[in-house]
Scaffold this active site. Structure first.
Site, PDB file in Angstrom:
ATOM      1  N   PHE A 164      35.292  67.265  34.514  1.00  0.00           N
ATOM      2  CA  PHE A 164      34.004  67.801  34.955  1.00  0.00           C
ATOM      3  C   PHE A 164      32.841  66.938  34.449  1.00  0.00           C
ATOM      4  O   PHE A 164      31.922  67.435  33.806  1.00  0.00           O
ATOM      5  CB  PHE A 164      33.816  69.271  34.515  1.00  0.00           C
ATOM      6  N   HIS A 165      32.929  65.671  34.702  1.00  0.00           N
ATOM      7  CA  HIS A 165      31.820  64.782  34.376  1.00  0.00           C
ATOM      8  C   HIS A 165      31.978  63.474  35.151  1.00  0.00           C
ATOM      9  O   HIS A 165      33.019  63.228  35.762  1.00  0.00           O
ATOM     10  CB  HIS A 165      31.757  64.505  32.864  1.00  0.00           C
ATOM     11  N   ALA A 166      30.919  62.678  35.106  1.00  0.00           N
ATOM     12  CA  ALA A 166      30.960  61.310  35.650  1.00  0.00           C
ATOM     13  C   ALA A 166      30.349  60.411  34.588  1.00  0.00           C
ATOM     14  O   ALA A 166      29.758  60.901  33.615  1.00  0.00           O
ATOM     15  CB  ALA A 166      30.153  61.234  36.947  1.00  0.00           C
TER      16      ALA A 166
END
Ligand SMILES: CC(C)(COP(=O)(O)OP(=O)(O)OC[C@H]1O[C@@H](n2cnc3c(N)ncnc32)[C@H](O)[C@@H]1OP(=O)(O)O)[C@@H](O)C(=O)NCCC(=O)NCCS
Length: 289
Positions: A51-53
């Site tokens: 759940f991130h970039a």
């Protein structure tokens, strides 16, 4: 172009079992210098991870045992795959949102990373990720001019932007005058393929200029476009050698004030009653406002 970029590693195993070696410079190798290695294991049942970039980090993920479902999203398309082979790695480029789901009990996901850990490199808010992928600042042309007429004549936007009454003819004259003006810069704001607003710098002087912006399509308020636009305008100002920016914002325009404060603008004390003046200097030199 698919987001699922696999690197098939050479399998060096024999009848005794499998073996994969990763070595800098070898064919089918990891396409960056590996600065960090970590692995995810014993993920609790039902828990999803990721759940991130990342702004700058590139990674190769290899499922060395068990399996999990990897979802990649570049803001325009979303693809997923099962990670279940120790002989291939999934290359995850910068600015790609990743989620891992459905971990098996025995799953070990090994990740090779191009950079050291840096919390500032993470984007953990999906809306912010989408905004930074989809917001584009482009040339302001007749299409924007036509929409600006509608946007700035909307009573709510007119009040929020403190826009005085103006006629279509005045607007056209203003547009025609832009080419010859060195103290004014105007840009169109797009979100994906949609024209959503305008922004610019006005009263450009040797060291400072006045920043302005509006998102004319209300359904796109509050999803991070304004933040992207302010970042862009600050870069634009710095690129022409300005030392800082200032702006005027209506006292009642709380969302704009919040945006500017979060971007480091500070209120300047003035005698104006209906608006605040805010400024941000790019170095320690105090700005003329
Ligand atoms: C004001 C405006 C430029 C803000 O842009 P935006 O894209 O809506 O704002 P963002 O989504 O980038 O929000 C940036 C920050 O401002 C804050 N913010 C945005 N909308 C807000 C609202 N309605 N209330 C409170 N805070 C708000 C958010 O907290 C956000 O911070 P976060 O990302 O940490 O949560 C835009 O809403 C707009 O154009 N409004 C109409 C015209 C206008 O007011 N122009 C400015 C004239 S000075």
């Amino acid at each position: 172009m698919s987001l699922l970029n696999w690197i098939e590693f050479q399998s060096l195993g024999d009848e005794r079992g499998g073996l994969v070696a990763l070595e800098i410079g070898m064919e089918k190798a990891v396409p960056f210098e590996i600065k960090r290695v970590y692995y995810i294991h014993h993920t609790e049942a039902g828990v999803s991870r990721g759940f991130h970039a990342h702004h700058n980090l590139r990674q190769v993920a290899i499922c060395v045992a068990g399996k999990c479902r990897m979802v990649l999203d570049d803001g325009f398309s979303r693809e997923e795959t099962w990670m279940n082979s120790p002989t291939r790695g999934l290359l995850i480029e910068t600015m790609v949102w990743r989620e891992m789901h459905d971990f098996s009990d025995d799953c070990v996901l090994l990740v090779l990373a191009s950079e050291h850990y840096d919390e500032l490199d993470y984007i953990r808010n999906y809306n912010r990720f989408i905004a930074s992928k989809k917001t584009r600042i482009v040339k302001y042309d007749e299409r924007f001019l036509k929409l600006s007429w509608e946007w700035l004549n909307d009573p709510e936007i007119k009040a929020l932007t403190m826009t005085p009454d103006f006629t279509r003819l005045q607007q056209l004259e203003f547009y025609k005058s832009l080419d010859g003006r060195s103290n004014y810069k105007i840009f169109g704001v797009m979100f994906g393929a949609e024209l959503v607003g305008a922004c610019g710098l006005k009263n450009i002087e040797a060291e400072v200029a006045e920043l302005w912006l509006y998102i004319g399509v209300k359904k796109y308020w509050g999803i991070g476009i304004g933040r992207e636009v302010v970042n862009f305008l600050e870069g634009e100002a710095a690129s022409i050698g300005l030392k800082g920016l200032y702006l005027k914002v209506a006292v009642s325009n709380i969302s704009a004030q919040t945006l500017y404060k979060k971007n480091g603008f500070k209120e300047v004390i003035t005698e104006a009653e209906s608006y605040l003046v805010m400024e941000k200097s790019f170095d320690s030199i105090s700005n003329k406002v």
